[in-house]
Motif scaffolding. Sequence first.
Motif, PDB file in Angstrom:
ATOM      1  N   ALA A 364       1.784 -12.915  11.801  1.00  0.00           N
ATOM      2  CA  ALA A 364       2.823 -12.090  12.406  1.00  0.00           C
ATOM      3  C   ALA A 364       3.438 -11.161  11.361  1.00  0.00           C
ATOM      4  CB  ALA A 364       3.893 -12.980  13.034  1.00  0.00           C
ATOM      5  N   VAL A 365       3.756 -11.713  10.203  1.00  0.00           N
ATOM      6  CA  VAL A 365       4.364 -10.893   9.148  1.00  0.00           C
ATOM      7  C   VAL A 365       3.393  -9.806   8.696  1.00  0.00           C
ATOM      8  CG1 VAL A 365       5.204 -10.922   6.769  1.00  0.00           C
ATOM      9  CG2 VAL A 365       5.929 -12.705   8.376  1.00  0.00           C
ATOM     10  N   ALA A 366       2.139 -10.212   8.439  1.00  0.00           N
ATOM     11  CA  ALA A 366       1.136  -9.235   7.993  1.00  0.00           C
ATOM     12  C   ALA A 366       0.986  -8.125   9.020  1.00  0.00           C
ATOM     13  CB  ALA A 366      -0.204  -9.931   7.768  1.00  0.00           C
ATOM     14  N   ASN A 367       0.955  -8.523  10.283  1.00  0.00           N
ATOM     15  CA  ASN A 367       0.733  -7.546  11.335  1.00  0.00           C
ATOM     16  C   ASN A 367       1.937  -6.615  11.498  1.00  0.00           C
ATOM     17  OD1 ASN A 367      -1.169  -6.639  13.227  1.00  0.00           O
ATOM     18  ND2 ASN A 367       0.110  -7.450  14.887  1.00  0.00           N
ATOM     19  N   PHE A 368       3.137  -7.172  11.328  1.00  0.00           N
ATOM     20  CA  PHE A 368       4.337  -6.343  11.461  1.00  0.00           C
ATOM     21  C   PHE A 368       4.319  -5.230  10.415  1.00  0.00           C
ATOM     22  CE2 PHE A 368       8.748  -5.131  10.906  1.00  0.00           C
ATOM     23  CZ  PHE A 368       9.154  -4.992  12.229  1.00  0.00           C
ATOM     24  N   PHE A 369       4.009  -5.627   9.165  1.00  0.00           N
ATOM     25  CA  PHE A 369       3.977  -4.608   8.112  1.00  0.00           C
ATOM     26  C   PHE A 369       2.864  -3.602   8.352  1.00  0.00           C
ATOM     27  CE2 PHE A 369       6.732  -7.582   5.891  1.00  0.00           C
ATOM     28  CZ  PHE A 369       7.662  -6.686   5.365  1.00  0.00           C
ATOM     29  N   LYS A 370       1.733  -4.090   8.855  1.00  0.00           N
ATOM     30  CA  LYS A 370       0.612  -3.190   9.130  1.00  0.00           C
ATOM     31  C   LYS A 370       1.022  -2.159  10.191  1.00  0.00           C
ATOM     32  CE  LYS A 370      -2.843  -2.232  11.841  1.00  0.00           C
ATOM     33  NZ  LYS A 370      -3.069  -2.445  13.252  1.00  0.00           N
ATOM     34  N   ILE A 371       1.649  -2.622  11.281  1.00  0.00           N
ATOM     35  CA  ILE A 371       2.048  -1.687  12.343  1.00  0.00           C
ATOM     36  C   ILE A 371       3.088  -0.699  11.818  1.00  0.00           C
ATOM     37  CG2 ILE A 371       3.149  -1.480  14.608  1.00  0.00           C
ATOM     38  CD1 ILE A 371       2.015  -4.156  15.368  1.00  0.00           C
ATOM     39  N   TRP A 372       4.051  -1.239  11.076  1.00  0.00           N
ATOM     40  CA  TRP A 372       5.150  -0.411  10.566  1.00  0.00           C
ATOM     41  C   TRP A 372       4.615   0.643   9.595  1.00  0.00           C
ATOM     42  CZ3 TRP A 372       9.462  -2.527   6.797  1.00  0.00           C
ATOM     43  CH2 TRP A 372      10.429  -1.540   6.602  1.00  0.00           C
ATOM     44  N   SER A 382       1.640   7.545  18.977  1.00  0.00           N
ATOM     45  CA  SER A 382       2.648   7.940  19.964  1.00  0.00           C
ATOM     46  C   SER A 382       3.099   6.748  20.794  1.00  0.00           C
ATOM     47  CB  SER A 382       2.091   9.034  20.886  1.00  0.00           C
ATOM     48  OG  SER A 382       1.267   8.460  21.856  1.00  0.00           O
ATOM     49  N   GLY A 383       4.393   6.664  21.019  1.00  0.00           N
ATOM     50  CA  GLY A 383       4.946   5.610  21.870  1.00  0.00           C
ATOM     51  C   GLY A 383       5.121   4.277  21.177  1.00  0.00           C
ATOM     52  N   LEU A 384       4.671   4.181  19.927  1.00  0.00           N
ATOM     53  CA  LEU A 384       4.758   2.900  19.228  1.00  0.00           C
ATOM     54  C   LEU A 384       6.084   2.802  18.477  1.00  0.00           C
ATOM     55  CD1 LEU A 384       3.267   0.315  18.663  1.00  0.00           C
ATOM     56  CD2 LEU A 384       2.122   1.423  16.756  1.00  0.00           C
ATOM     57  N   THR A 385       6.837   1.746  18.764  1.00  0.00           N
ATOM     58  CA  THR A 385       8.142   1.579  18.122  1.00  0.00           C
ATOM     59  C   THR A 385       8.193   0.237  17.403  1.00  0.00           C
ATOM     60  OG1 THR A 385       9.036   0.463  20.037  1.00  0.00           O
ATOM     61  CG2 THR A 385       9.252   2.868  19.989  1.00  0.00           C
ATOM     62  N   SER A 387      10.298  -2.026  18.038  1.00  0.00           N
ATOM     63  CA  SER A 387      10.535  -3.092  19.022  1.00  0.00           C
ATOM     64  C   SER A 387       9.203  -3.566  19.595  1.00  0.00           C
ATOM     65  CB  SER A 387      11.413  -2.623  20.178  1.00  0.00           C
ATOM     66  OG  SER A 387      12.177  -1.528  19.807  1.00  0.00           O
ATOM     67  N   ILE A 388       8.283  -2.625  19.846  1.00  0.00           N
ATOM     68  CA  ILE A 388       6.966  -3.046  20.332  1.00  0.00           C
ATOM     69  C   ILE A 388       6.289  -3.907  19.262  1.00  0.00           C
ATOM     70  CG2 ILE A 388       4.653  -2.245  20.954  1.00  0.00           C
ATOM     71  CD1 ILE A 388       5.864   0.019  22.463  1.00  0.00           C
ATOM     72  N   ALA A 389       6.409  -3.468  18.004  1.00  0.00           N
ATOM     73  CA  ALA A 389       5.828  -4.258  16.910  1.00  0.00           C
ATOM     74  C   ALA A 389       6.395  -5.671  16.921  1.00  0.00           C
ATOM     75  CB  ALA A 389       6.103  -3.582  15.574  1.00  0.00           C
ATOM     76  N   ALA A 390       7.700  -5.783  17.158  1.00  0.00           N
ATOM     77  CA  ALA A 390       8.330  -7.104  17.185  1.00  0.00           C
ATOM     78  C   ALA A 390       7.761  -7.948  18.324  1.00  0.00           C
ATOM     79  CB  ALA A 390       9.842  -6.962  17.333  1.00  0.00           C
ATOM     80  N   VAL A 391       7.588  -7.320  19.493  1.00  0.00           N
ATOM     81  CA  VAL A 391       7.019  -8.049  20.637  1.00  0.00           C
ATOM     82  C   VAL A 391       5.617  -8.544  20.292  1.00  0.00           C
ATOM     83  CG1 VAL A 391       6.146  -7.792  22.985  1.00  0.00           C
ATOM     84  CG2 VAL A 391       8.371  -6.831  22.374  1.00  0.00           C
ATOM     85  N   VAL A 392       4.807  -7.646  19.716  1.00  0.00           N
ATOM     86  CA  VAL A 392       3.420  -7.990  19.375  1.00  0.00           C
ATOM     87  C   VAL A 392       3.388  -9.161  18.393  1.00  0.00           C
ATOM     88  CG1 VAL A 392       1.357  -7.174  18.183  1.00  0.00           C
ATOM     89  CG2 VAL A 392       2.500  -5.695  19.843  1.00  0.00           C
ATOM     90  N   CYS A 393       4.238  -9.081  17.365  1.00  0.00           N
ATOM     91  CA  CYS A 393       4.159 -10.094  16.309  1.00  0.00           C
ATOM     92  C   CYS A 393       4.708 -11.439  16.772  1.00  0.00           C
ATOM     93  CB  CYS A 393       4.878  -9.604  15.062  1.00  0.00           C
ATOM     94  SG  CYS A 393       4.019  -8.172  14.401  1.00  0.00           S
ATOM     95  N   LEU A 394       5.731 -11.389  17.604  1.00  0.00           N
ATOM     96  CA  LEU A 394       6.257 -12.633  18.156  1.00  0.00           C
ATOM     97  C   LEU A 394       5.188 -13.287  19.037  1.00  0.00           C
ATOM     98  CD1 LEU A 394       8.948 -13.960  17.763  1.00  0.00           C
ATOM     99  CD2 LEU A 394       9.735 -12.958  19.908  1.00  0.00           C
ATOM    100  N   THR A 395       4.542 -12.460  19.866  1.00  0.00           N
ATOM    101  CA  THR A 395       3.466 -12.973  20.721  1.00  0.00           C
ATOM    102  C   THR A 395       2.372 -13.600  19.870  1.00  0.00           C
ATOM    103  OG1 THR A 395       3.892 -11.171  22.259  1.00  0.00           O
ATOM    104  CG2 THR A 395       1.802 -12.361  22.512  1.00  0.00           C
ATOM    105  N   LEU A 396       2.027 -12.901  18.793  1.00  0.00           N
ATOM    106  CA  LEU A 396       0.974 -13.368  17.895  1.00  0.00           C
ATOM    107  C   LEU A 396       1.289 -14.772  17.389  1.00  0.00           C
ATOM    108  CD1 LEU A 396      -1.611 -12.212  16.710  1.00  0.00           C
ATOM    109  CD2 LEU A 396      -0.291 -11.330  14.804  1.00  0.00           C
ATOM    110  N   ALA A 397       2.506 -14.936  16.868  1.00  0.00           N
ATOM    111  CA  ALA A 397       2.884 -16.231  16.294  1.00  0.00           C
ATOM    112  C   ALA A 397       2.830 -17.322  17.356  1.00  0.00           C
ATOM    113  CB  ALA A 397       4.278 -16.139  15.682  1.00  0.00           C
TER     114      ALA A 397
END
Lengths: 451, 451
Positions: A364-372, A382-385, A387-397
């Motif tokens: 989750a952490v690795a992915n958050f930094f990658k998205i950011w 486009s459209g990527l925020t 908050s979406i990154a947070a949703v993705v990473c929480l889901t991942l974990a």
Amino acid sequence: MTQTILLDLLEKKEFKAIRAVLNVMNPVDLAALLKDLPAPDLAMAFRLIDKERAAETFSYMDPDQQEALLNIFTNAEIKDILAEMYTDDTVDLLEDMPANVVNRILDNLDRDTRRVINTILRYPEDSAGSIMTTEYVDLRPNMTVSDALQKIRRVGIDKETIYTCYVTQSGKLIGVVTAKDLLTSDSDRKISDLMETNILAVSTNEDKEQVAEMFNKYGVIALPVVDSEFCIVGIVTFDDAFEVLTDEATEDIAKMAAVTPNDTPYLKTGVFSLFAARIPWLLLLMISATVTGWIITSFEKALAASVALTAFIPMLMDTGGNSGSQASVTVIRALSLGQIQFSDFFRVMRKELFVSLLCGLTLAVANFFKIWLVDISLLHTSGLTLSIAAVVCLTLAVTVVIAKFIGCTLPILAKKVGFDPAVMASPFITTIVDAISLVVYFNFASAMLGI
Amino acid sequence: MTQTILLDLLEKKEFKAIRAVLNVMNPVDLAALLKDLPAPDLAMAFRLIDKERAAETFSYMDPDQQEALLNIFTNAEIKDILAEMYTDDTVDLLEDMPANVVNRILDNLDRDTRRVINTILRYPEDSAGSIMTTEYVDLRPNMTVSDALQKIRRVGIDKETIYTCYVTQSGKLIGVVTAKDLLTSDSDRKISDLMETNILAVSTNEDKEQVAEMFNKYGVIALPVVDSEFCIVGIVTFDDAFEVLTDEATEDIAKMAAVTPNDTPYLKTGVFSLFAARIPWLLLLMISATVTGWIITSFEKALAASVALTAFIPMLMDTGGNSGSQASVTVIRALSLGQIQFSDFFRVMRKELFVSLLCGLTLAVANFFKIWLVDISLLHTSGLTLSIAAVVCLTLAVTVVIAKFIGCTLPILAKKVGFDPAVMASPFITTIVDAISLVVYFNFASAMLGI
């Protein structure tokens, strides 16, 4: 000697030279050399091999070659080969041949052997009885070491192994003595003093995989097969156990990849057999995946609002599937090696819980930094925020934790209820985890993004 | 005897009874009985076992128990055990112990054994030299059968196997004679007449998996290990080959599930080791899945136009992944069993092409009817049309063919370039096939639906 040279020599009728070469070769190598030879050449070459070596070579051949030879051979030749073969190899042969060849084989067996073989053929498939051979050395407890050695000298040549001898009294197995004991003891010692009475034995109906596991565990050369009265009816030798272990691993691997196991080597398996071994599982899994479709359809609104959400579906599904597979395959193998039992259920669960928390957090952490850093800052997707990154990473974990939980528990539960745990591997785990990861994803998205 | 009973008897100091029971037990079972016993009880029980049985039991114990015992033992006790152990077991022990224990072991070995063991420890890990033992019977060609039997009687008791004897002349291995030959031949025959000169042997640097495969292929009890001059330096016995084969299958299975293989049994592996064996692969695969995200983003328009298209993504990805895994895992196992070689590349490809066409067509047709009859006619899924069904099913068929093509070729190519084919299993194949199936899907959608 290569096949080309052999064919060349056969054509030149250099039989003496061929005979000289073939009769120093190992039967396994001989069988490999004769493989795929046209039937007439095969028969010609085969007839140049000495009787005993020929019989052993014959038992290492592929069924189609054995059949070709049996169709060419005279009854006398068949009799000769069968007389030199061990019963377990004859049984294998009978199981592989078509009905007309089976009848010819049975006609050419002597009456005693035919009776023995009929008994073996009646044991359940995959049982110890079905893979045993009946050629072993039996001794009496009141014999001396030198009596025993004399008996081995007399009968030993026809026995599959003489290295473990079985001491019987009115048919009952009462002890085991090894050739090593005999060779290193005084010649007038009594067998009854020498024999090991704490006997490792298997029953005729024991599953052959269990038998192979015993060889693996105790490192023995042979195991006696006994009936319900503890009378010895045959032995299983280590080379057969080797084969069972290898086949077992092959079967497990096939099942883990959602393929129905099959005894035939890959290149000898026909297209339709391969198709038949695979399509039922593919269909079943495809239909199961319908559920994921329904889940997506039911969150239609959320997805239409943001394609950015859709873009992460494959990554979430794959990572969940991979995490689950890692746990399930590890547990399946440990189960099949007897390293874990049902009683370890909670220990396994606790271990996997910690592992999955570590994996989930790291990913989750690795992915958050990658998205950011990459997707948002660098690529301006486009459209990527965030908050979406947070949703993705929480889901991942969360998905990783659930996936490993399912992956480690399903095989153990499957085994408990008598199912084959190997089926609970990647494909099934993936299908289940996919559905769960989507539900988690969309619920987090609804809650956190308000869509 | 159970552990509870043993502990009870130990507490009551019933040493005579314990001794009687322990000394008829098989060393493997003894090691299991003593497993996880507290160190003082362990040492007390262990001291009641006869020397030879104790040494064998010791070599079957887990490293942590061996260490506990060695820390309690006097030097004299350590000497006694080491004197009874075979060199291969001593080498295993040295490899498992921490430095201070290793030093104590080395101090208590006699000089010759220490020299031999130092040589073995210098062979590359996983080589035949590293798993061999040096206790074997060697004979001279001019001996008679009765000379040979006498020698076995004299030295045999300390040899790991006496069933295959090695005939040497000035150190060079010139023949092999089995105990069976010796026992069933006339006592005045010369060994040189009797010995098999077509010798199966392995070199010290041979990979241990190759060695195990030779046992599997030839069904032998032991194989001699020779140096570059064909001088015999040791033997490998079938029980060690058994272990190598099992470990090899376990490693392959782990790699196929994207887990770094590990020798330790599951329950003995710590959470961090499990984490470390899994996380690199998960990270790598997660990052690779980024590509699928980009593909989806680039077809944003098509997806926004129809959520019905999105709903089929998981099913298409899973089915593609499963099809590819079936092919790759089947090919990986066939490669590892030596059933296919690089030269079979095109035969494998042709076979998989036909299988994949059959699978692809069957799945596509089944899925088309399922979408038509269930999703459209029965459930009236919004936005779902027969044209979308056609796009999905066409994608399905094409994806299955591509997946099986990739699945069967990658492992063979990996092996050719010296990579481990087992890594080219489900997880990697799935990641690649996912990306491809999405590209195929969106292109068909654009072309056929005009979006």
